[in-house]
Design an enzyme around this catalytic site. Structure first.
Site, PDB file in Angstrom:
ATOM      1  CE  LYS A   1      -8.436   2.562  -0.843  1.00  0.00           C
ATOM      2  NZ  LYS A   1      -8.092   1.158  -0.706  1.00  0.00           N
TER       3      LYS A   1
ATOM      4  CG  ASP B   1      -2.163  -0.805   1.016  1.00  0.00           C
ATOM      5  OD1 ASP B   1      -2.424  -1.183  -0.136  1.00  0.00           O
ATOM      6  OD2 ASP B   1      -2.885  -1.045   1.994  1.00  0.00           O
TER       7      ASP B   1
ATOM      8  CG  MET C   1      -7.697   7.976   7.235  1.00  0.00           C
ATOM      9  SD  MET C   1      -8.675   6.602   6.651  1.00  0.00           S
ATOM     10  CE  MET C   1      -9.328   5.965   8.168  1.00  0.00           C
TER      11      MET C   1
HETATM   12  C1  LIG Z   1      -6.103   4.133   5.949  1.00  0.00           C
HETATM   13  S1  LIG Z   1      -5.481   4.597   7.522  1.00  0.00           S
HETATM   14  C2  LIG Z   1      -4.494   3.187   7.855  1.00  0.00           C
HETATM   15  C3  LIG Z   1      -4.023   3.103   9.276  1.00  0.00           C
HETATM   16  C4  LIG Z   1      -3.065   1.958   9.503  1.00  0.00           C
HETATM   17  N1  LIG Z   1      -3.702   0.697   9.257  1.00  0.00           N
HETATM   18  C5  LIG Z   1      -2.474   1.962  10.920  1.00  0.00           C
HETATM   19  O1  LIG Z   1      -2.741   1.044  11.713  1.00  0.00           O
HETATM   20  O2  LIG Z   1      -1.676   2.868  11.197  1.00  0.00           O
HETATM   21  C6  LIG Z   1      -4.295   5.823   7.074  1.00  0.00           C
HETATM   22  C7  LIG Z   1      -4.179   6.911   8.113  1.00  0.00           C
HETATM   23  O3  LIG Z   1      -3.311   6.519   9.161  1.00  0.00           O
HETATM   24  C8  LIG Z   1      -2.622   7.635   9.667  1.00  0.00           C
HETATM   25  N2  LIG Z   1      -1.170   7.420   9.486  1.00  0.00           N
HETATM   26  C9  LIG Z   1      -0.598   6.334   8.984  1.00  0.00           C
HETATM   27  N3  LIG Z   1       0.749   6.441   9.025  1.00  0.00           N
HETATM   28  C10 LIG Z   1       1.022   7.628   9.585  1.00  0.00           C
HETATM   29  C11 LIG Z   1       2.217   8.333   9.908  1.00  0.00           C
HETATM   30  N4  LIG Z   1       3.425   7.801   9.661  1.00  0.00           N
HETATM   31  N5  LIG Z   1       2.122   9.551  10.472  1.00  0.00           N
HETATM   32  C12 LIG Z   1       0.928  10.082  10.745  1.00  0.00           C
HETATM   33  N6  LIG Z   1      -0.241   9.481  10.464  1.00  0.00           N
HETATM   34  C13 LIG Z   1      -0.206   8.263   9.891  1.00  0.00           C
HETATM   35  C14 LIG Z   1      -3.123   8.848   8.885  1.00  0.00           C
HETATM   36  O4  LIG Z   1      -4.212   9.408   9.585  1.00  0.00           O
HETATM   37  C15 LIG Z   1      -3.571   8.202   7.598  1.00  0.00           C
HETATM   38  O5  LIG Z   1      -4.525   8.996   6.925  1.00  0.00           O
END
Ligand SMILES: C[S@@+](CC[C@H](N)C(=O)[O-])C[C@H]1O[C@@H](n2cnc3c(N)ncnc32)[C@H](O)[C@@H]1O
Length: 254
Positions: free
Chosen positions: A58, A36, A171
């Site tokens: 995406k 991803d 998000m």
């Molecule tokens: C579709 S969700 C997936 C979350 C993922 N499965 C998790 O457990 O971290 C994606 C969101 O996770 C958050 N996110 C993921 N990685 C991040 C990072 N390195 N720094 C800040 N926010 C992050 C953001 O809010 C982003 O829009």
């Protein structure tokens, strides 16, 4: 003859050293990897030279493949090549659609395995020294989506705002003003919040302020980078909160 299998692996929040040992082993042994957008691309370099690595990410609703196509690819590649690693940012089951993919694969009679990941919901505040729970300050934390499938904010943000819990919103940057407007109705105006972007990566960035001042930070958000919003008194633990508060007092005085 290889046995078809799909392993859902959590890649962790960004820093490649924050994947589990088991997750790294799965990458090194995979025949195919489907990964991803928020997966650190350096992790892909750890795969064997013969591993087929396919980007299916995406961002901002720009899809290279639909979810249905990804589900079918997982099945087709497992049948053709053997072990497929489905590599997802953070943990596959935290706003990661891991459950939907697993259900589809299992319905096709293909073996699945789950390797949890370190979710950004926990790791990103933690990497900044922000405790999500703290004795006498916060007895729980809620991890909430800031954007539901119809683009609106989750009603759980209103419920969470009425509690004393630390709110961790994923998000949510594009709905930041809507979210803070709701939070403001139920939390005291000096409640601190933090926006942490690119958490655990070299370009990690943090913005800290209080709920009544949220409009001041809107223009400083990088809407192209992943970010989480953390709201609650635990943020007063962060050194930047003190610095900024002192600055505000000085600004008022002079
Ligand atoms: C579709 S969700 C997936 C979350 C993922 N499965 C998790 O457990 O971290 C994606 C969101 O996770 C958050 N996110 C993921 N990685 C991040 C990072 N390195 N720094 C800040 N926010 C992050 C953001 O809010 C982003 O829009």
């Amino acid at each position: 003859m290889k046995i078809p299998k799909v392993i859902l692996v959590g890649a962790g929040p960004g820093d490649i050293e924050l994947i589990t040992v088991k997750g790294m082993k799965a990458i090194q042994e995979a025949d195919v990897i489907l990964y991803d957008a928020l997966v650190n691309s350096d992790l892909i370099k750890k795969a064997k030279a013969t591993t087929k690595c396919i980007y299916v990410g995406k961002r901002f609703n720009k899809h290279k493949f639909s979810q249905e196509e990804i589900n079918q690819m997982l099945v087709d590649y497992a049948l053709k090549y053997g072990t497929v690693v489905r590599l997802k940012g953070g943990d596959p089951f935290v706003f990661g659609r891991g459950g939907e993919e697993a259900a589809f694969i299992e319905n096709q009679g293909i073996e699945t395995e789950f390797i949890p990941g370190v979710s950004s919901a926990l790791a990103v505040p933690s990497s900044q020294g922000i405790p999500l729970s703290k004795r006498n300050i916060s007895e729980s934390f809620w991890v909430i989506t800031g954007t539901t499938s119809n683009g609106e904010i989750s009603k759980d943000i209103i419920l969470g705002s009425k509690s004393n819990a630390t709110l961790v919103i994923l998000m949510g940057l594009r709905n930041f003003s809507l979210i803070m407007n709701e939070v403001k109705k139920y939390r005291h105006k000096h409640t601190p919040f933090a926006i942490i972007q690119n958490g655990t990566l070299p370009n990690e960035n943090i913005i800290i302020d209080t709920v009544n001042n949220y409009k001041n930070v809107i223009d400083t958000i990088d809407y192209s980078a992943p970010g989480i919003i953390v709201i609650g008194d635990v943020i007063a633990e962060h050194p930047a909160f003190l610095d900024e508060d002192i600055q505000r007092v000085l600004d008022l005085a002079y």
